[in-house]
Design an enzyme around this catalytic site. Structure first.
Site, PDB file in Angstrom:
ATOM      1  N   LYS A  20       1.875  -3.523   6.397  1.00 31.88           N
ATOM      2  CA  LYS A  20       2.292  -3.472   4.981  1.00 31.88           C
ATOM      3  C   LYS A  20       3.786  -3.133   4.896  1.00 31.88           C
ATOM      4  O   LYS A  20       4.525  -3.711   4.103  1.00 31.88           O
ATOM      5  CB  LYS A  20       1.457  -2.442   4.212  1.00 31.88           C
ATOM      6  CG  LYS A  20      -0.014  -2.783   4.145  1.00 31.88           C
ATOM      7  CD  LYS A  20      -0.249  -4.096   3.413  1.00 31.88           C
ATOM      8  CE  LYS A  20      -1.685  -4.537   3.417  1.00 31.88           C
ATOM      9  NZ  LYS A  20      -1.888  -5.893   2.880  1.00 31.88           N
ATOM     10  N   TYR A  68      -2.190  -1.111  10.901  1.00 31.08           N
ATOM     11  CA  TYR A  68      -2.499  -1.600   9.554  1.00 31.08           C
ATOM     12  C   TYR A  68      -1.352  -1.261   8.595  1.00 31.08           C
ATOM     13  O   TYR A  68      -0.808  -2.118   7.902  1.00 31.08           O
ATOM     14  CB  TYR A  68      -3.819  -0.994   9.010  1.00 31.08           C
ATOM     15  CG  TYR A  68      -3.879  -1.100   7.512  1.00 31.08           C
ATOM     16  CD1 TYR A  68      -4.124  -2.322   6.907  1.00 31.08           C
ATOM     17  CD2 TYR A  68      -3.605   0.009   6.692  1.00 31.08           C
ATOM     18  CE1 TYR A  68      -4.121  -2.438   5.523  1.00 31.08           C
ATOM     19  CE2 TYR A  68      -3.597  -0.106   5.308  1.00 31.08           C
ATOM     20  CZ  TYR A  68      -3.852  -1.328   4.736  1.00 31.08           C
ATOM     21  OH  TYR A  68      -3.816  -1.455   3.371  1.00 31.08           O
ATOM     22  N   SER A  89       0.832  -1.202   0.000  1.00 30.84           N
ATOM     23  CA  SER A  89       0.000   0.000   0.000  1.00 30.84           C
ATOM     24  C   SER A  89       0.864   1.248   0.000  1.00 30.84           C
ATOM     25  O   SER A  89       1.970   1.259   0.553  1.00 30.84           O
ATOM     26  CB  SER A  89      -0.855  -0.034   1.263  1.00 30.84           C
ATOM     27  OG  SER A  89      -1.405   1.226   1.513  1.00 30.84           O
TER      28      SER A  89
END
Ligand code: UDP
Length: 341
Positions: free
Chosen positions: A156, A152, A126
């Site tokens: 990544k 979150y 991301s």
């Protein structure tokens, strides 16, 4: 060569659209999904688009043993790993849920991959790994990464690092991380699309649900940013274009005789403000979206969009669809969900 491609999280938003694109390109995708964050109705939608069933493995991606068993008996030409949680706010409240599923899930599938070193591997990363880019709005793969504040984003960031470290331990592996910008829209058939569970955090599902009357109004988080109209700017990419990028990524890896580990931005290269998206949605669909300006959302990046040169030169891929296509398809999908209620 076998054309089977294992797609973890294949029943999810980006995963399901990738199943369609893989099929279109002649591959035989296999969905690995336990439906913890997706709905079995996606499978019906896929069947309608494809006119056939897709092989389904209904178990947890953290179950390394079952993945290894599957890979030892089936010839698989590639793995695309989507299965992960993605709600930024929830990850702050419940970080262990995110570390367990996103990190343990990645490690689990990589353990299986490293046993079968000839299987190319594509990872969903991301643009969140860039954080708030300092002094620049357009980010390339060379732009420095910043440790994201929410768990979150960190999953990544760490996911890319885990892949990098694994590649250093075994240079025969063929791996690629795709850094997605903001996927929106739905398949133009309106048989599959985004199915947010609970109140959506992302802009587009909130817009479509507001237009459908589910919410009274959209709150635009801040209108005094130093941008074109004071609202934040993102690079919104049609999910079907994003899905097609995975096929290109897989094809690139299949064409490599040597191992490699690549990182590629997947966006349109163009930024749009929140107000521009609302405006496009209203004009294209001829509907009104009630909105109000509210306080800034903590941690929001002000303005970011992709430099897509590497995607073009390495993969021969670039986005084809416009923001107007995306808002049209998103609305068509929302109406199709509402018509089934
Ligand atoms: N946004 C907004 N209202 C909402 C949801 C999002 O104004 O209800 C804004 C948000 O502040 C950001 C943009 O829309 O500027 C995209 O947000 P999203 O959460 O979809 O993506 P991300 O911020 O993760 O890039």
């Amino acid at each position: 060569m076998s054309m089977k491609v294992l797609v973890t999280g294949g029943a999810g938003y980006i995963g399901s659209h990738t199943i369609v694109e893989l099929n279109k390109a002649g591959y035989e995708p296999v969905i690995l999904d336990d439906f913890r964050n997706s709905k079995p109705s996606v499978i019906d939608g896929l069947q309608k688009i494809l006119g056939k069933e897709t092989e389904l493995l209904n178990f947890d991606v953290c179950d390394t043993e079952r993945i290894a068993q599957y890979l030892s008996k089936e010839e698989v030409c590639g793995i695309i790993h989507f299965a992960a949680y993605k709600a930024v706010g929830e990850s702050v409240v419940n970080p262990l849920k995110y570390y367990q599923n996103n990190i343990e899930g990645l490690v689990s599938i990589l353990k299986a991959v490293s046993k079968e070193a000839d299987i190319p591997f594509v990872f969903s990363s991301s643009c969140t790994v860039y954080g708030e880019p300092k002094g620049q709005k357009e980010v390339s793969e060379q732009t420095a990464k910043t440790i994201p504040t929410a768990p979150y984003g960190f999953t990544k960031w760490l996911g890319e690092q885990i892949i990098e470290d694994l590649y250093h331990s075994n240079h025969e592996l063929r791996m690629m991380s795709l850094r997605y910008f903001n996927p929106i829209g739905a398949h133009e058939s309106a048989f599959i699309g985004e199915l947010p569970i609970g109140k959506p955090n992302n802009l587009l599902p909130f817009i479509t649900q507001t237009a459908a009357g589910v919410h009274e109004k959209l709150t635009i988080f801040g209108n005094t940013y130093p941008t074109v109209d004071g609202t934040c700017v993102r690079d919104y990419i049609h999910v079907v274009d994003l899905a097609a990028a995975h096929v290109k990524a897989l094809e690139f890896l299949l064409g490599q005789r040597m191992g490699c580990n690549e990182i590629v931005n997947i966006g349109t290269g163009k930024g749009s403000s929140v107000l521009e998206v609302v405006d496009a949605f209203e004009k294209v669909n001829e509907v009104t979206v009630n909105y109000e300006f509210g306080p800034k959302r903590p941690g929001d990046v002000i303005e970011i969009y992709a430099n897509v040169d590497y995607a073009k030169s390495l993969l021969g891929w670039q986005a084809k669809k416009t923001i107007n296509d995306a808002v049209r398809d998103a609305w068509r999908w929302e109406k199709s969900i509402r018509s089934k209620e």
